[in-house]
Design a protein around this motif. Structure first.
Motif, PDB file in Angstrom:
ATOM      1  N   PRO A  38      72.037 106.368  29.771  1.00 53.09           N
ATOM      2  CA  PRO A  38      73.411 106.207  29.256  1.00 53.09           C
ATOM      3  C   PRO A  38      73.417 105.454  27.930  1.00 53.09           C
ATOM      4  CG  PRO A  38      73.264 105.569  31.576  1.00 53.09           C
ATOM      5  CD  PRO A  38      71.859 105.737  31.100  1.00 53.09           C
ATOM      6  N   GLY A  39      74.391 105.750  27.110  1.00 56.09           N
ATOM      7  CA  GLY A  39      74.548 105.047  25.848  1.00 56.09           C
ATOM      8  C   GLY A  39      73.747 105.690  24.730  1.00 56.09           C
ATOM      9  N   GLU A  40      73.949 105.180  23.534  1.00 55.37           N
ATOM     10  CA  GLU A  40      73.265 105.695  22.353  1.00 55.37           C
ATOM     11  C   GLU A  40      71.899 105.032  22.206  1.00 55.37           C
ATOM     12  OE1 GLU A  40      74.260 108.207  20.280  1.00 55.37           O
ATOM     13  OE2 GLU A  40      75.784 108.458  21.842  1.00 55.37           O
ATOM     14  N   PRO A  41      70.934 105.711  21.574  1.00 48.78           N
ATOM     15  CA  PRO A  41      69.600 105.124  21.391  1.00 48.78           C
ATOM     16  C   PRO A  41      69.649 103.939  20.439  1.00 48.78           C
ATOM     17  CG  PRO A  41      69.809 107.191  20.173  1.00 48.78           C
ATOM     18  CD  PRO A  41      71.036 107.067  21.019  1.00 48.78           C
ATOM     19  N   ASP A  42      68.662 103.038  20.597  1.00 49.50           N
ATOM     20  CA  ASP A  42      68.551 101.910  19.672  1.00 49.50           C
ATOM     21  C   ASP A  42      67.204 101.986  18.962  1.00 49.50           C
ATOM     22  OD1 ASP A  42      66.570 100.937  21.434  1.00 49.50           O
ATOM     23  OD2 ASP A  42      68.053  99.804  22.577  1.00 49.50           O
ATOM     24  N   GLY A  43      66.928 100.992  18.118  1.00 46.40           N
ATOM     25  CA  GLY A  43      65.714 101.014  17.305  1.00 46.40           C
ATOM     26  C   GLY A  43      64.445 101.128  18.118  1.00 46.40           C
ATOM     27  N   GLY A  44      64.424 100.514  19.294  1.00 42.33           N
ATOM     28  CA  GLY A  44      63.226 100.552  20.114  1.00 42.33           C
ATOM     29  C   GLY A  44      62.867 101.931  20.605  1.00 42.33           C
ATOM     30  N   ASP A  45      63.849 102.845  20.619  1.00 39.39           N
ATOM     31  CA  ASP A  45      63.590 104.202  21.081  1.00 39.39           C
ATOM     32  C   ASP A  45      62.840 105.031  20.042  1.00 39.39           C
ATOM     33  OD1 ASP A  45      64.943 103.970  23.581  1.00 39.39           O
ATOM     34  OD2 ASP A  45      66.849 104.064  22.509  1.00 39.39           O
ATOM     35  N   PHE A  46      62.697 104.490  18.843  1.00 37.52           N
ATOM     36  CA  PHE A  46      62.081 105.269  17.772  1.00 37.52           C
ATOM     37  C   PHE A  46      60.774 104.663  17.281  1.00 37.52           C
ATOM     38  CE2 PHE A  46      66.658 106.064  17.619  1.00 37.52           C
ATOM     39  CZ  PHE A  46      66.671 107.443  17.706  1.00 37.52           C
ATOM     40  N   ALA A  47      60.142 103.846  18.122  1.00 33.14           N
ATOM     41  CA  ALA A  47      58.878 103.218  17.714  1.00 33.14           C
ATOM     42  C   ALA A  47      57.821 104.274  17.408  1.00 33.14           C
ATOM     43  CB  ALA A  47      58.387 102.260  18.807  1.00 33.14           C
ATOM     44  N   GLU A  48      57.748 105.327  18.240  1.00 27.27           N
ATOM     45  CA  GLU A  48      56.756 106.381  18.002  1.00 27.27           C
ATOM     46  C   GLU A  48      57.054 107.133  16.709  1.00 27.27           C
ATOM     47  OE1 GLU A  48      53.965 107.177  19.386  1.00 27.27           O
ATOM     48  OE2 GLU A  48      54.051 105.679  20.983  1.00 27.27           O
ATOM     49  N   ALA A  49      58.335 107.324  16.400  1.00 21.68           N
ATOM     50  CA  ALA A  49      58.695 108.025  15.169  1.00 21.68           C
ATOM     51  C   ALA A  49      58.261 107.220  13.946  1.00 21.68           C
ATOM     52  CB  ALA A  49      60.199 108.272  15.131  1.00 21.68           C
ATOM     53  N   ALA A  50      58.512 105.905  13.961  1.00 25.82           N
ATOM     54  CA  ALA A  50      58.094 105.050  12.844  1.00 25.82           C
ATOM     55  C   ALA A  50      56.577 105.037  12.716  1.00 25.82           C
ATOM     56  CB  ALA A  50      58.630 103.636  13.044  1.00 25.82           C
ATOM     57  N   ARG A  51      55.885 104.992  13.855  1.00 23.21           N
ATOM     58  CA  ARG A  51      54.418 105.002  13.823  1.00 23.21           C
ATOM     59  C   ARG A  51      53.905 106.326  13.277  1.00 23.21           C
ATOM     60  NH1 ARG A  51      53.684 103.787  18.809  1.00 23.21           N
ATOM     61  NH2 ARG A  51      53.861 101.565  18.454  1.00 23.21           N
ATOM     62  N   PHE A  52      54.572 107.419  13.650  1.00 24.76           N
ATOM     63  CA  PHE A  52      54.191 108.737  13.146  1.00 24.76           C
ATOM     64  C   PHE A  52      54.314 108.779  11.623  1.00 24.76           C
ATOM     65  CE2 PHE A  52      55.690 113.114  12.081  1.00 24.76           C
ATOM     66  CZ  PHE A  52      54.499 113.778  12.309  1.00 24.76           C
ATOM     67  N   GLY A  53      55.426 108.272  11.087  1.00 24.85           N
ATOM     68  CA  GLY A  53      55.598 108.234   9.638  1.00 24.85           C
ATOM     69  C   GLY A  53      54.565 107.365   8.959  1.00 24.85           C
TER      70      GLY A  53
END
Length: 381
Positions: A69-84
């Protein structure tokens, strides 16, 4: 004492069931990787296994966020930042990286729409899900960009670009765009170790680049791998769990050949599951064998046709035989390494002999043939 209320357990809705299916679908990962690599030739230079690992992680993270439930926060995108960040560390242009991400997003949306309709999801439910998935995709792209730009700043991209041009000139034969190798201390009369690594974590990449510079060498991304030339090697003990392969010193005119050999050795090391720093001489047999996949297949089918890869007992036989060969055909050492009784090892070798003709006292060349066949048989077909 009050009895706690009974909480009814509800089955997940059809949309959640669809998302669960996407999160666990290996074929989806392969489809997305194929779409991204087809759209972005520069990104396709990255090793496919690493691309697949990241796509799988991003899909799992996205599906988990979708189901919460709810909108994603910064912690949900750790893999995306690491990928970049790792894309920047390996020298993938930002536009190429984003092109691959766009292609992957489009492929996921296509598959989600097709599966949602096949599952009979109402159009309004499917539309709400797709809109949420699209919002997540936009946020994911922003975090990929943020990770890329942060790593770029840390890696001093301007000077690094010049180093990469020199390396591509010396290792691949490309034009150096006027950048003289002597600017980085590389001279025709010198002799240099060639190094190739699958290290990708930006902070460790930066430290290794500095280590090469302190030794009078250069290191940078070339075709999705860190590659370098240096007159002497820095401390490489912190490379693991990545792999780094080095050659003995060679003159610059031999750098292209040394680079090709080091890359082959790196692939061989990864196939064997070894990590850390290694000289090519220590991987000589594995490298030579890995360069002949067709011959490996002939040996596999010729010597081990009686074994079934789906049969767990047959896999035990093959694993025992490999260990036996790795331990100098010593029964006691093999039993100790496998934590088995020597009689168990003896029994397995006898059964393998009955099935395949595996020899009792193998010569050096026979050992190579059987080791190669067994190693190939246990790996991907």
């Amino acid at each position: 004492m009050r009895t706690p209320p009974v909480v009814a357990r509800t089955q997940p809705g059809p949309l959640a069931t669809l998302v669960h299916g996407l999160a666990e679908d290996a074929q989806l990962v392969d489809d997305v990787v194929a779409a991204a690599r087809a759209q972005s030739p520069e990104a396709a230079r990255l090793p496919k296994a690493e691309s697949r690992r990241y796509v799988a992680a991003l899909i799992r993270a996205g599906c988990a966020t979708f189901l919460r439930p709810g909108e994603p926060d910064g912690g949900d995108f750790a893999e995306a930042a690491r990928f970049g960040a790792e894309g920047a560390a390996l020298g993938v242009p930002m536009a190429a990286l984003l092109s691959g991400v766009h292609a992957g997003r489009s492929r996921i949306l296509e598959i989600a729409i097709a599966r949602g309709r096949a599952a009979g999801l109402p159009d309004d439910v499917l539309l709400q899900g797709l809109l949420r998935l699209d919002r997540y995709g936009n946020a994911l792209e922003r975090h990929v960009l943020d990770g890329y730009r942060t790593a770029e700043r840390q890696l001093d991209s301007d000077r690094r670009a010049a180093r990469v041009r020199v390396l591509r000139h010396l290792l691949l034969g490309e034009d150096s765009d006027g950048v003289d190798p002597a600017r980085f201390g590389l001279t025709p009369g010198g002799r240099y170790h060639c190094a190739v690594s699958d290290l990708a974590e930006p902070a460790r990449v930066r430290e290794l680049e500095r280590g090469f510079a302190r030794c009078g060498g250069i290191l940078g991304p070339v075709r999705g791998r860190l590659c370098g030339l240096t007159p002497r090697l820095p401390d490489l003990t912190a490379v693991a769990p990545a792999v780094l392969v080095t050659t003995p010193p060679v003159p610059l005119e031999k750098a292209t050949e040394a680079h090709r050999l080091a890359r082959l050795a790196l692939h061989a090391a990864r196939d064997r599951g070894v990590t850390g720093p290694h000289e090519v001489t220590g991987l000589a047999a594995e490298t030579a064998l890995a360069a002949q996949p067709m011959l490996a297949g002939f040996l596999r089918h010729g010597l081990l046709a009686a074994l079934d890869p789906a049969d767990e007992f047959h896999r035990e036989l093959a694993g025992t035989a490999l260990s036996f060969l790795d331990h100098g055909q010593r029964l006691d050492l093999t039993a100790s390494a496998l934590h088995l009784h020597p009689n168990t090892v003896r029994y397995r070798l006898r059964r393998l002999r009955e099935l395949t003709g595996f020899g009792e006292r193998l010569t050096v060349l026979e050992t190579v043939r059987w080791w190669w066949a067994l190693h190939t048989w246990r790996g991907p077909v």
